[in-house]
Enzyme design. Structure first.
Site, PDB file in Angstrom:
ATOM      1  N   GLU A 141      50.499  50.953  18.529  1.00 51.85           N
ATOM      2  CA  GLU A 141      50.507  52.121  17.629  1.00 51.85           C
ATOM      3  C   GLU A 141      51.648  53.078  17.715  1.00 51.85           C
ATOM      4  OE1 GLU A 141      46.532  53.951  18.439  1.00 51.85           O
ATOM      5  OE2 GLU A 141      45.507  52.290  17.503  1.00 51.85           O
ATOM      6  N   GLU A 184      43.062  45.316  17.211  1.00 50.99           N
ATOM      7  CA  GLU A 184      41.954  46.519  17.554  1.00 50.99           C
ATOM      8  C   GLU A 184      40.977  46.649  16.429  1.00 50.99           C
ATOM      9  OE1 GLU A 184      42.950  50.091  19.287  1.00 50.99           O
ATOM     10  OE2 GLU A 184      44.711  49.296  20.424  1.00 50.99           O
TER      11      GLU A 184
END
Ligand code: BG6
Length: 481
Positions: free
Chosen positions: A183, A374
């Site tokens: 991320e 995810e």
């Protein structure tokens, strides 16, 4: 007559984890402290994350959930056996940087740490599970913050590359898929977690954040170059937290606000996939007094070393409008409530169609293979008197999102895999809680670190295995959104 599979045979199906959230063993095998090891649970946590400068050591009066986490360090055989039982073909994990370089800047790696991951990869291979490895998942060695100020310092590129090179050389025959930074765009909202930055005393916080982001982006491109040299068959992916912004109305100004907010995320994808600084960001920098220090060959390195695939986390969509301009240092527009979308117990919007939307947006823009690394639901689970855990809410969440992945594949999007967050309950990255549970396997441990650590299969465990076995044809397509 069974339905046809929705996902191709080569589709990588499994779960995703991060070392600091499940390994524990924070001081075993010569491991050094990472930034997560000084992030406490409880009321002090937010203070720590917003003013980390005062918290850069382990205190006796605070509880640190990463220190033991769910004790995977000592129980990995049992856990990987359970992942094998769910018929996973992939498991995304990270390598704890401070297990390999305890201080982050040593000349030589810690052999005991390397041997530990040898055992993990061998165990995964035993069950035909493809490891997907994140090099840096919110776990920069603490010493690199204290000594150099984290990613704002260019020297971290060198430290990171030494770490990455060590991994590529050691595991080139065991690992094919690598992810450079988890991320990476979250540095704009969580500068300590994602950039190891202590901004307490910085006047122009955005200047420091984007300078650090530049260093991470260059490190990512250089790691891609290294990987392609050391293991030509291997693939490097970037990783975005992708929560697309919708406009609250069809008012043109609202549409523009949503686009500008999406640009903040696309910026990281654009550099990784197109190899240059996008023009909209140059304007953003100029208007916010941001002047990046760029070394001579940085732009060339970014241009020549774009990624092989794009991975991303998807939990939610956001909504914004033009009248809600943020006066904060880290955002353009504020989030507003979307009246068409319900939220989780932790206030996270639940929007399965948003995942199909995200997949299409990313594929239209970059034309690179996409990997959802995810997606999942954090919820409170209850054990029934007979010992079962009937997590139908989690099954519904995963079902509805997977149905939309299948729709995106029908749209023509090249999706190569899906790893659910998380196959087993782990410590929450955001809140430090254990009781914000995402797992398909329950772990007996609470927010204070009490419990036996016993593992227990939830209803979703069996449900997910069936989805994998049937290539998605067992999914229910008639859920209303
Ligand atoms: C992602 C992170 O942001 O979301 C994971 O990559 C994290 O590390 C996951 O655990 C879920 O967030 P949280 O805060 O509910 O644990």
């Amino acid at each position: 007559m069974p339905n046809d599979p929705l996902f191709p045979k080569t589709f990588l199906f499994g779960g995703a984890l991060a070392a600091n959230q499940y390994e524990g063993g924070f001081d075993k095998g010569n491991k050094g402290l990472s930034i997560v090891d000084v992030e406490p649970a409880g009321p002090e946590r937010n203070k720590m994350l917003t003013h980390p400068g005062e918290y850069l050591k382990v205190r006796d009066d605070l509880y640190y959930p990463s220190h033991r986490a769910i004790d995977f360090y000592d129980r990995y055989k049992e856990d990987i056996r359970l992942f094998g039982e769910m018929h996973f073909s992939a498991l995304r994990i990270s390598v704890a940087w401070s297990r390999i370089f305890p201080e982050g800047d040593e000349e030589n790696p810690n052999e005991e740490g390397l041997r530990y991951y040898d055992r993990i990869f061998d165990e995964l291979i035993k069950y035909n599970i493809e490891p997907i490895v994140t090099i840096s998942h919110y776990e920069t060695p603490l010493n690199l913050v204290k000594k150099y100020g984290g990613w704002k310092n260019r020297i971290l590129i060198k430290c990171y590359l030494k770490f990455a090179e060590t991994l590529f050389k050691r595991y080139r025959n065991k690992v094919k898929y690598w992810i450079s930074f988890n991320e990476i765009n979250c540095i704009t909202v969580s500068p300590f977690i994602a950039g190891a930055l202590v901004l307490d005393k910085e006047k122009n916080k955005m200047q420091v954040i984007y300078q650090a982001a530049h260093h991470e982006l260059v490190a990512s491109a250089k790691a891609t170059k290294l990987l392609h040299r050391i293991a030509p068959h291997a693939k490097m992916g970037c990783m975005l937290a992708f929560s697309p912004f919708y406009a609250r109305t069809c008012k043109p100004a609202d549409q523009m606000a949503a686009l500008q907010q999406n640009h903040i995320t696309f910026f990281f994808g654009d550099i990784h996939c197109r190899g240059y600084y996008p023009s909209y960001m140059k304007r953003f920098f100029a208007e916010n007094g941001i002047h990046l220090e760029v070394a001579d060959d940085d732009l060339q390195v970014l241009k020549e070393n774009t990624v092989d695939f794009i991975s991303f986390s998807y939990y939610m969509s956001y909504t914004t409008e033009a009248d809600k301009k943020s006066d904060q240092w880290n955002g353009v527009y504020l989030k507003v409530k979307n009246p068409y979308i319900k939220s989780s117990d932790w206030g996270w919007p639940i929007d399965p169609i948003g995942l199909r939307y995200a997949l299409n947006l990313l594929y239209d823009r970059y034309h690179k293979p996409l990997f959802i690394v995810e997606n999942g639901l954090g919820a409170r689970d209850e054990i029934e008197p007979d010992g079962s855990i009937n997590d139908d809410y989690r099954i519904k969440y995963l079902n509805d999102h997977l149905v939309q992945v299948a729709e995106a594949i029908k749209d023509g999007v090249n999706v190569i895999g899906y790893t659910a967050w998380s196959p087993i309950d782990v410590v929450s990255a955001g809140t430090g809680e254990m009781e914000k549970r995402y797992g398909l396997i329950y772990v007996d441990r609470d927010n204070q670190g009490k419990g036996t650590l016993e593992r227990r299969k939830k209803k979703s465990f069996y449900w997910y295995r069936e989805v994998i076995d049937t290539g998605g044809s067992s999914l229910k397509k008639d859920n209303n959104f």
